[in-house]
Design an enzyme around this catalytic site. Sequence first.
Site, short mmCIF file in Angstrom:
data_model
loop_
_atom_site.label_atom_id
_atom_site.label_comp_id
_atom_site.label_asym_id
_atom_site.label_seq_id
_atom_site.Cartn_x
_atom_site.Cartn_y
_atom_site.Cartn_z
N ASN A 1 0.88 -1.17 0.00
CA ASN A 1 0.00 0.00 0.00
C ASN A 1 0.92 1.22 0.00
OD1 ASN A 1 -1.90 1.96 0.39
ND2 ASN A 1 -2.87 0.98 2.16
N HIS B 1 -13.14 1.84 -0.31
CA HIS B 1 -13.08 0.81 0.74
C HIS B 1 -13.64 -0.53 0.25
CE1 HIS B 1 -13.39 4.15 4.04
NE2 HIS B 1 -12.13 3.83 3.84
N ARG C 1 -12.86 14.33 7.96
CA ARG C 1 -13.69 14.69 6.79
C ARG C 1 -15.14 14.91 7.22
NH1 ARG C 1 -11.83 9.81 3.03
NH2 ARG C 1 -10.17 9.44 4.52
N ASP D 1 -9.11 11.43 16.83
CA ASP D 1 -8.92 10.08 17.36
C ASP D 1 -10.13 9.74 18.24
OD1 ASP D 1 -8.21 7.83 18.92
OD2 ASP D 1 -6.09 8.23 18.51
N GLU E 1 -7.74 -6.01 4.92
CA GLU E 1 -7.64 -5.66 3.51
C GLU E 1 -6.42 -6.30 2.86
OE1 GLU E 1 -9.13 -1.28 2.92
OE2 GLU E 1 -8.57 -1.54 4.99
P1 AMP Z 1 -8.51 2.77 11.19
O1 AMP Z 1 -8.48 3.87 10.16
O2 AMP Z 1 -9.32 1.60 10.76
O3 AMP Z 1 -7.14 2.40 11.70
O4 AMP Z 1 -9.30 3.37 12.47
C1 AMP Z 1 -8.81 4.46 13.20
C2 AMP Z 1 -9.85 4.89 14.23
O5 AMP Z 1 -10.17 3.79 15.10
C3 AMP Z 1 -9.38 6.02 15.13
O6 AMP Z 1 -10.40 6.99 15.29
C4 AMP Z 1 -9.15 5.33 16.47
O7 AMP Z 1 -9.37 6.21 17.55
C5 AMP Z 1 -10.20 4.25 16.45
N1 AMP Z 1 -9.84 3.19 17.40
C6 AMP Z 1 -8.81 2.33 17.33
N2 AMP Z 1 -8.75 1.57 18.45
C7 AMP Z 1 -9.76 1.97 19.25
C8 AMP Z 1 -10.24 1.58 20.55
N3 AMP Z 1 -9.64 0.63 21.25
N4 AMP Z 1 -11.33 2.22 21.05
C9 AMP Z 1 -11.93 3.18 20.35
N5 AMP Z 1 -11.54 3.61 19.14
C10 AMP Z 1 -10.48 3.01 18.58
#
Ligand code: AMP
Length: 401
Positions: free
Chosen positions: A7, A183, A243, A284, A388
């Site tokens: 990627n 996605h 976004r 986050d 993925e």
């Molecule tokens: P991704 O793009 O799939 O890696 O997802 C990222 C998002 O998942 C971010 O907003 C993270 O804060 C959220 N995330 C990852 N781990 C946790 C967790 N244990 N609890 C809540 N949100 C999470």
Amino acid sequence: MEILVINAGSSSLKYQLIHIETGQVLAKGLAERIGMPGSNIVHEWTKGEEVFKKKLDVALQNHTVAFDVIAGLLIDAETGVIRQQEDIKAVGHRVVHGGEHYTETQVVTDEVKQAIRELASLAPLHNPANLIGINAAEKAFPNAVHVAVFDTAFHHTIPEKAFRYAIPERFYQHDRIRAYGFHGTSHKFVYEQAVKHLEAPDLKAITIHLGNGASMTAINEKGESIETSMGFGPLAGLIMGTRSGDIDPSIIFHMVEEMDMSLDDIKEILNKQSGMLGIAGSNDARDVIRLYQEGDKNAILCYEMYAHRIKKYIGAYMAVLNGVDALIFTAGIGENNELARRLCCENLSGLGIELDVQANAAKNHPSQVVEVNTAASKVKILVVPTNEELEIAQQTYALVK
Ligand code: AMP
């Protein structure tokens, strides 16, 4: 057979070496700051049950150099997992935009590369970087077959009534403006996992991919995507990390005409400063949960808005599918954030959707498919870890075996 999955971003390279027969990840890593000062690679490898990790601060002038370093790590006596570079027979590349033409995974040819180049106008942040990755990987792994797996491909079954915008036809015919969806690799993977888990080959499902980027897809009983929330670009649909998701386009006219803002500023705001970050001050979801639990008004509003948008799409997609058998949550937030899932499923019993709140909390962070609906719920609610890279490896293998 070992398949290398790539990627490529404009200054980064994510890679995984997957043993296709077992699905095991033999090694993986991330090269960052390619072409900049401070470039480095974090490489992880497994020996038996044990996982090792090493960070290398190394000058990576360009993607070709990065691939040479990665190839070296994969065969090194300490960090390596294969004997020689030639053991890698196939490389699967994630390519974001395949346009209308590429509805399937393709072996990379000059023609495919030309198409990826031409589609850069539709995916300016991603396709050029994906192509740089392909060209560099071809140099580093000249004996391997290179395969392009497109994020848009799974959505090629969306009917015209759903993918067209109600704007003059020439913008579609001449300028290719339509909804493409993204996605796709993740939506397809989690749907197929759910079909296997439920032993329901004719499953009608709504897949809900909630990561930094977020999108939902309506998948019919034939396993076809028939609607998805991202559109011409990845800005449409759900509220995301930074976004905005859907907004009324007249806001943009207002910002230009009445507020004297430039299009570049607006693009930056809608892509990088909106979503959770814009509402709650952090992109986050974990930070926003913490604030939510402390009673922060903006964080509470943020989760309410986030879930409300998803519920609107659940209702819409149930109508499009004429009912649904399963909701499938996936990606960082979908898999790990019981609060987000709870709010998305709240007060939907009128639609036959009933979350088991305790199971939902207890089965957070699953490593395999779990059910979090009540016994009485007509609709299954599943949490399915996405993968993925494995999907790209499997699609690559299907073309080269
Ligand atoms: P991704 O793009 O799939 O890696 O997802 C990222 C998002 O998942 C971010 O907003 C993270 O804060 C959220 N995330 C990852 N781990 C946790 C967790 N244990 N609890 C809540 N949100 C999470």
